[in-house]
Design a protein around this motif. Structure first.
Motif, PDB file in Angstrom:
ATOM      1  N   ILE A 160      -1.336  -5.141   6.400  1.00 50.31           N
ATOM      2  CA  ILE A 160      -0.451  -6.238   6.161  1.00 50.31           C
ATOM      3  C   ILE A 160       0.885  -6.764   6.953  1.00 50.31           C
ATOM      4  O   ILE A 160       1.478  -5.554   7.308  1.00 50.31           O
ATOM      5  CB  ILE A 160       0.107  -6.028   4.622  1.00 50.31           C
TER       6      ILE A 160
ATOM      7  N   TYR B 256      -0.480  -5.835  -2.701  1.00 57.22           N
ATOM      8  CA  TYR B 256      -0.529  -5.779  -1.199  1.00 57.22           C
ATOM      9  C   TYR B 256       0.556  -5.487  -0.625  1.00 57.22           C
ATOM     10  O   TYR B 256       1.464  -6.600  -0.765  1.00 57.22           O
ATOM     11  CB  TYR B 256      -1.580  -6.844  -0.788  1.00 57.22           C
TER      12      TYR B 256
ATOM     13  N   ILE C  24      -2.435 -10.787   7.492  1.00 54.19           N
ATOM     14  CA  ILE C  24      -2.708  -9.514   8.162  1.00 54.19           C
ATOM     15  C   ILE C  24      -2.706  -9.691   9.642  1.00 54.19           C
ATOM     16  O   ILE C  24      -2.773 -10.756  10.154  1.00 54.19           O
ATOM     17  CB  ILE C  24      -4.292  -8.920   8.085  1.00 54.19           C
TER      18      ILE C  24
ATOM     19  N   ARG D 140       0.693 -13.571   1.750  1.00 53.86           N
ATOM     20  CA  ARG D 140       0.330 -12.231   2.515  1.00 53.86           C
ATOM     21  C   ARG D 140      -0.499 -12.781   3.895  1.00 53.86           C
ATOM     22  O   ARG D 140      -0.968 -13.554   4.037  1.00 53.86           O
ATOM     23  CB  ARG D 140      -0.535 -11.209   1.900  1.00 53.86           C
TER      24      ARG D 140
ATOM     25  N   GLU E  28       4.943 -10.529   3.696  1.00 52.26           N
ATOM     26  CA  GLU E  28       5.172 -10.578   2.513  1.00 52.26           C
ATOM     27  C   GLU E  28       6.177 -11.615   2.069  1.00 52.26           C
ATOM     28  O   GLU E  28       7.447 -11.248   2.365  1.00 52.26           O
ATOM     29  CB  GLU E  28       5.793  -8.989   1.969  1.00 52.26           C
TER      30      GLU E  28
END
Length: 254
Positions: free
Chosen positions: A208, A234, A218, A216, A211
Motif C-alpha cells: 500500500i 488496507y 499499491i 488506496r 491512503e
C-alpha cells in the motif's frame, strides 16, 4: 537495546531455540549498554551471547573496524540510528555494511516515520541496488510512484506489559502502536513478493502506497483501488494483489 532483547527472546523460544546465537551490540553510550545488560540479566537471558562495544556510529571507519572483528554477520540491524546522525554519515555507514554480510545475510533498517527518514530510506534503497543487493521489503522492483521519498511504512502494534517498580507503574499513557519505516535488503536477489507472484502471477502485487479517504494504491505501477469497508481495511505495510480491473483478489498483513 530493544533489538538485542527481542533477538534473545525470539531465539530462546521454539522453533529457534536450537540455533546458536551470537550478538554484537554497538552503542556510543556506555550507560545505555550498562542499562541493556541489566535488563537482559533481569529478564533471565544469557549475557554471554552478547558482545558489547562502545563506538560512535558517526565515525564510520572506527565503527566498522570494531564490528568487523566478529563478522561476517547473518543479520545486521540498524534501529533508530539514522535519525541521530548526519545524512552523509548514515548513507556512508549503510552502504558499507555489505562488506560484513554473510553470503545469505540481510540488513534490516528500522526508523521512526519522519519526512527525513522517508527520503533517506528511498535514497538507501537506490544505493543498495547499485551495490548489487536486492530490496527484500518493502519496495517492489519497479513502479514506485514516488521518486524522491518513500511513502511505504508500516504500523507495528505491540502490547505494553504492566511493569511496576515499588508498586508504581513504570510508564503511564503508553502507546499501543508504533509507526515505523522499514528497509530490508539481501545479497540473495530475493523479494518478499516472489512467493506471491509465484502463486498468482496473474495479479499485480505491491505494498500500500496511498491512503486518502477510501482511495488506496499499491506501488506497482501506482495502481489505485477503492477501500469499500466501513473501517479502513488496507493500511501501510499491507501487501495487496490486484486484478486487471483493480479489484483486490488477495490481501496480506505483513
Amino acid at each position: 537495546g530493544a533489538v538485542t532483547l527481542g533477538l534473545l527472546s525470539m531465539f530462546n523460544r521454539d522453533p529457534l531455540s536450537g540455533i546458536s546465537l551470537e550478538i554484537t551490540a554497538l552503542d556510543c553510550c556506555t550507560e545505555a549498554l550498562d542499562r541493556q545488560k541489566e535488563i537482559i540479566a533481569k529478564a533471565g537471558f544469557d549475557l554471554s551471547q552478547v558482545e558489547y562495544h562502545v563506538t560512535d556510529i558517526r565515525n564510520v571507519d572506527d565503527c566498522l573496524e570494531t564490528a568487523e572483528v566478529e563478522s561476517p554477520y547473518h543479520f545486521i540491524f540498524v534501529a533508530n540510528c539514522l535519525t541521530e546522525i548526519p545524512r552523509e554519515n548514515g548513507i556512508n555507514l549503510v552502504t558499507r555494511l555489505p562488506e560484513m554480510l554473510a553470503r545469505k545475510g540481510a540488513i534490516i533498517i528500522a526508523e521512526a516515520q519522519r519526512n527525513y527518514t522517508k527520503a533517506l530510506i528511498k535514497s538507501l534503497a537506490v544505493n543498495m541496488r547499485k551495490l548489487g543487493l536486492a530490496v527484500y521489503y518493502p519496495c517492489p522492483t519497479d513502479g514506485c510512484p514516488y521518486p524522491s521519498w518513500c511513502w511505504v511504512w508500516r504500523y507495528n502494534g505491540y502490547e505494553i506489559p504492566d511493569i511496576r517498580v515499588n508498586g508504581k507503574q513504570l510508564q503511564e499513557n503508553t502507546k499501543d502502536e508504533l509507526v515505523a519505516i522499514w528497509l530490508i535488503v539481501t545479497n540473495q536477489g530475493i523479494s518478499i513478493y516472489d512467493p506471491f507472484r509465484g502463486n498468482r502471477p496473474d495479479l499485480f502485487w505491491g505494498p500500500i502506497s496511498k491512503e486518502t479517504g477510501r482511495a488506496r494504491a499499491i506501488c506497482s505501477g501506482n495502481l489505485s483501488f477503492e477501500d469499500r469497508s466501513f473501517f479502513p481495511r488496507y493500511r501501510r505495510g499491507h501487501i495487496v494483489g490486484l486484478s486487471e480491473k483493480s479489484e483486490v483478489i488477495e490481501h496480506y498483513k505483513i
